[in-house]
Write a protein that holds these residues in place. Structure first.
Motif, PDB file in Angstrom:
ATOM      1  N   LEU A  41       0.840  -1.193   0.000  1.00  0.00           N
ATOM      2  CA  LEU A  41       0.000   0.000   0.000  1.00  0.00           C
ATOM      3  C   LEU A  41       0.880   1.250   0.000  1.00  0.00           C
ATOM      4  CD1 LEU A  41      -2.998   0.916   0.221  1.00  0.00           C
ATOM      5  CD2 LEU A  41      -2.646   1.084   2.699  1.00  0.00           C
ATOM      6  N   ASN A  42       0.652   2.126  -0.956  1.00  0.00           N
ATOM      7  CA  ASN A  42       1.423   3.369  -1.124  1.00  0.00           C
ATOM      8  C   ASN A  42       2.891   3.132  -1.502  1.00  0.00           C
ATOM      9  OD1 ASN A  42      -0.811   4.997  -0.476  1.00  0.00           O
ATOM     10  ND2 ASN A  42      -0.391   4.775   1.722  1.00  0.00           N
ATOM     11  N   MET A  43       3.237   1.905  -1.856  1.00  0.00           N
ATOM     12  CA  MET A  43       4.604   1.601  -2.290  1.00  0.00           C
ATOM     13  C   MET A  43       4.745   1.950  -3.768  1.00  0.00           C
ATOM     14  SD  MET A  43       6.590  -2.092  -2.091  1.00  0.00           S
ATOM     15  CE  MET A  43       6.525  -2.208  -0.302  1.00  0.00           C
ATOM     16  N   THR A  44       5.868   2.553  -4.133  1.00  0.00           N
ATOM     17  CA  THR A  44       6.083   2.881  -5.546  1.00  0.00           C
ATOM     18  C   THR A  44       6.475   1.631  -6.318  1.00  0.00           C
ATOM     19  OG1 THR A  44       8.440   3.370  -5.349  1.00  0.00           O
ATOM     20  CG2 THR A  44       6.905   5.178  -4.894  1.00  0.00           C
ATOM     21  N   LEU A  45       6.342   1.714  -7.610  1.00  0.00           N
ATOM     22  CA  LEU A  45       6.689   0.586  -8.474  1.00  0.00           C
ATOM     23  C   LEU A  45       8.164   0.235  -8.337  1.00  0.00           C
ATOM     24  CD1 LEU A  45       5.161  -1.159 -10.531  1.00  0.00           C
ATOM     25  CD2 LEU A  45       5.906   0.410 -12.309  1.00  0.00           C
ATOM     26  N   ASP A  46       9.011   1.248  -8.316  1.00  0.00           N
ATOM     27  CA  ASP A  46      10.453   1.010  -8.223  1.00  0.00           C
ATOM     28  C   ASP A  46      10.838   0.389  -6.876  1.00  0.00           C
ATOM     29  OD1 ASP A  46      11.172   2.030 -10.785  1.00  0.00           O
ATOM     30  OD2 ASP A  46      10.827   4.042 -10.018  1.00  0.00           O
ATOM     31  N   GLU A  47      10.157   0.811  -5.799  1.00  0.00           N
ATOM     32  CA  GLU A  47      10.419   0.223  -4.482  1.00  0.00           C
ATOM     33  C   GLU A  47      10.054  -1.248  -4.470  1.00  0.00           C
ATOM     34  OE1 GLU A  47       9.705   4.181  -1.644  1.00  0.00           O
ATOM     35  OE2 GLU A  47       8.053   2.800  -2.065  1.00  0.00           O
ATOM     36  N   ALA A  48       8.920  -1.573  -5.084  1.00  0.00           N
ATOM     37  CA  ALA A  48       8.471  -2.970  -5.135  1.00  0.00           C
ATOM     38  C   ALA A  48       9.451  -3.828  -5.925  1.00  0.00           C
ATOM     39  CB  ALA A  48       7.087  -3.044  -5.761  1.00  0.00           C
ATOM     40  N   VAL A  49       9.870  -3.321  -7.077  1.00  0.00           N
ATOM     41  CA  VAL A  49      10.821  -4.067  -7.920  1.00  0.00           C
ATOM     42  C   VAL A  49      12.126  -4.286  -7.168  1.00  0.00           C
ATOM     43  CG1 VAL A  49      12.225  -3.944 -10.019  1.00  0.00           C
ATOM     44  CG2 VAL A  49       9.811  -3.324 -10.101  1.00  0.00           C
ATOM     45  N   SER A  50      12.591  -3.262  -6.462  1.00  0.00           N
ATOM     46  CA  SER A  50      13.836  -3.350  -5.702  1.00  0.00           C
ATOM     47  C   SER A  50      13.748  -4.416  -4.613  1.00  0.00           C
ATOM     48  CB  SER A  50      14.159  -1.989  -5.083  1.00  0.00           C
ATOM     49  OG  SER A  50      15.371  -2.045  -4.363  1.00  0.00           O
ATOM     50  N   LEU A  51      12.590  -4.505  -3.947  1.00  0.00           N
ATOM     51  CA  LEU A  51      12.404  -5.515  -2.896  1.00  0.00           C
ATOM     52  C   LEU A  51      12.370  -6.933  -3.460  1.00  0.00           C
ATOM     53  CD1 LEU A  51       9.686  -3.884  -0.588  1.00  0.00           C
ATOM     54  CD2 LEU A  51      12.057  -4.400   0.026  1.00  0.00           C
ATOM     55  N   MET A  52      11.797  -7.082  -4.645  1.00  0.00           N
ATOM     56  CA  MET A  52      11.660  -8.429  -5.223  1.00  0.00           C
ATOM     57  C   MET A  52      12.959  -8.939  -5.829  1.00  0.00           C
ATOM     58  SD  MET A  52       7.790  -8.607  -6.763  1.00  0.00           S
ATOM     59  CE  MET A  52       7.778  -7.029  -7.618  1.00  0.00           C
ATOM     60  N   ARG A  53      13.830  -8.014  -6.232  1.00  0.00           N
ATOM     61  CA  ARG A  53      15.144  -8.455  -6.713  1.00  0.00           C
ATOM     62  C   ARG A  53      16.004  -8.830  -5.522  1.00  0.00           C
ATOM     63  NH1 ARG A  53      16.008  -3.976 -10.705  1.00  0.00           N
ATOM     64  NH2 ARG A  53      14.675  -4.537 -12.438  1.00  0.00           N
ATOM     65  N   GLY A  54      17.036  -9.619  -5.761  1.00  0.00           N
ATOM     66  CA  GLY A  54      17.929 -10.003  -4.675  1.00  0.00           C
ATOM     67  C   GLY A  54      18.873 -11.106  -5.083  1.00  0.00           C
ATOM     68  N   LYS A  55      19.610 -11.602  -4.127  1.00  0.00           N
ATOM     69  CA  LYS A  55      20.600 -12.641  -4.412  1.00  0.00           C
ATOM     70  C   LYS A  55      19.919 -13.944  -4.818  1.00  0.00           C
ATOM     71  CE  LYS A  55      24.206 -10.903  -1.303  1.00  0.00           C
ATOM     72  NZ  LYS A  55      25.054 -11.198  -0.122  1.00  0.00           N
ATOM     73  N   PRO A  56      20.469 -14.630  -5.829  1.00  0.00           N
ATOM     74  CA  PRO A  56      19.933 -15.937  -6.228  1.00  0.00           C
ATOM     75  C   PRO A  56      19.942 -16.915  -5.058  1.00  0.00           C
ATOM     76  CG  PRO A  56      21.475 -15.113  -7.873  1.00  0.00           C
ATOM     77  CD  PRO A  56      21.577 -14.193  -6.689  1.00  0.00           C
ATOM     78  N   LYS A  57      18.969 -17.831  -5.070  1.00  0.00           N
ATOM     79  CA  LYS A  57      18.809 -18.896  -4.060  1.00  0.00           C
ATOM     80  C   LYS A  57      18.291 -18.373  -2.718  1.00  0.00           C
ATOM     81  CE  LYS A  57      20.444 -21.461  -7.279  1.00  0.00           C
ATOM     82  NZ  LYS A  57      19.440 -22.122  -8.159  1.00  0.00           N
TER      83      LYS A  57
END
Length: 428
Positions: free
Chosen positions: A136-152
């Motif tokens: 809620l109220n999260m920007t698109l870029d913030e969401a994408v940044s949270l979903m990316r990350g280290k493999p495994k």
């Protein structure tokens, strides 16, 4: 003489009016900028936490871009770097394309053969939480940044899905995302070519051209753009140009009438005039909608499936610092199809509506008596049937062949094959 004096007086009044409007406009601009500066200064001086001026300005820019539309955004140095990584076609993440729809973080589509696809994420899923953080109220870029990350590493998405009574929790293990944008297969028993485009990266036109030239004996084409979130405009234009001889492919219009730009087909780029159908669904967006809509308007293909996403705006990445480390992604125009219709918030409506799922089959067929069940059936004919069954089993193991079973398990594909065969017969 009086007429001359009157004309001179009118010209003087008009000039004064223009200057007055310019003065008011400049005054208004100055007052607006002063207001912004005053707010930033007040926050810096009185806000409960000590925040650096740079951070305040960055937050102001993010808020400004977010209020413009769902696709405009401010990209600081970190976000700009992440976008650069993504455009190279290989990055650590889930393999999911998201957008904002009615203020909600919505899945446009999962990318084929990625962790999100394998975990069962579907187009139109609304993401409520990323791990324990509400969107809620999260920007698109913030969401994408949270979903990316280290493999495994694992991530938990809580989604709302049509047809489900309560939110669905899906755990996904991140991995390196390598996008193969073009796949081609032939159909068992049919002289048809299946072309799947998962996203519009730099190699789509090249990949489709090769696949078509490598299969010169086929009689029809199935272009599958389902769950394709889009990509490069140049590739979308190039794809349509492979099949259309002439005319406008797409136009984009900005704020001013003179900003309109049209892109047209050239007969020299056309490589196939075979009958074709295009498959789309709710996960087909942007470049996919340009291709399907343009082919539909030119009556070059029958569009089959479900209504598309409706993303018809053009974004440009514009640097705002001299070293180009910080940028803004700004909506500068809208796409319009050859007929003049818009895609934005409307999408492309298929010529033939077909829903996902298995094709309807005659369940009673397994109880019917066949020739092979009779005592005195012709053995030699049965041997031919056995050879046919053996061949079908071999085809199931070949990933470059679409079997009859594959078609029956995909109602939209089954519908497209039926329509395409009809087009081939009509064009004989």
């Amino acid at each position: 003489m009086k007429k001359l004096l009157l004309a001179s007086s009118l010209a003087l009044l008009l000039t004064q009016s223009v200057f007055a409007k310019e003065e008011v406009s400049e005054k208004t601009r100055f007052e607006s900028l002063s207001k912004l500066t005053k707010v930033i200064g007040t926050v810096e001086k009185y806000y409960v936490d000590d925040i650096e001026l740079e951070e305040i300005v960055n937050k102001s820019l993010k808020g400004l871009m977010q209020e413009l539309d769902a696709h405009s955004s401010f990209l600081d140095a970190k976000s700009s770097k992440e976008m650069s990584i993504q455009t190279k076609g290989e990055f650590g993440g889930l393999g999911i394309t998201v957008g904002m729809r009615d203020g909600a973080l919505t899945v446009i589509s999962p990318i084929d053969d990625t962790p999100a696809f394998e975990a069962g994420i579907k187009a139109s899923d609304i993401i409520l939480k990323i791990d324990d953080k509400s969107t809620l109220n999260m920007t698109l870029d913030e969401a994408v940044s949270l979903m990316r990350g280290k493999p495994k590493t694992d991530i938990l998405l809580t989604v709302v899905r049509k047809g489900e009574n309560k939110p669905v929790k899906i755990t996904i293990t991140r991995d390196i995302i390598k996008i193969q944008s073009v796949f081609s297969k032939t159909f068992e028993k049919e002289d048809l070519l299946y072309l799947r485009v998962t996203s519009f990266d730099r190699k789509v036109v090249e990949g489709l051209e090769k696949a078509i030239k490598d299969n010169p004996k086929v009689k029809g084409l199935v272009l599958d753009l389902r769950n394709n979130p889009g990509g490069l405009l140049s590739q979308a234009i190039g794809v349509v140009d492979l099949f259309v001889d002439e005319g406008v492919i797409v136009s984009q219009k900005g704020r001013k009438a003179e900003d309109e730009e049209k892109f047209e087909a050239s007969v020299s780029n056309t490589i196939s005039r075979l009958p074709m159908v295009v498959l789309v669904n709710g996960g087909s967006a942007s470049a996919s909608e340009i291709v399907s809509g343009a082919l539909q308007d030119h009556k070059r293909a029958i569009v089959i499936g479900e209504k598309t996403f409706g993303k018809g705006s053009v974004q440009a990445i514009l640097p705002i610092t001299e070293d180009r480390t910080e940028t803004i992604k700004l909506t500068i125009a809208k796409y319009y199809l050859p007929s003049g219709r818009t895609i934005q918030a409307v999408g492309v409506t298929p010529d033939i509506l077909a829903y996902a799922g298995k094709a309807t089959q005659d369940e009673s067929s397994e109880f019917k008596i066949k020739e092979a069940d009779l005592k005195k059936h012709l053995e030699s004919e049965l041997e031919k049937v056995d050879e046919k069954v053996k061949k079908e089993e071999e085809n199931k193991k070949d990933k470059k062949i679409i079997t009859s079973e594959d078609v029956l398990n995909d109602n939209q594909l089954n519908t497209s094959v039926g329509i395409l065969k009809s087009l081939i017969i009509i064009n004989k």
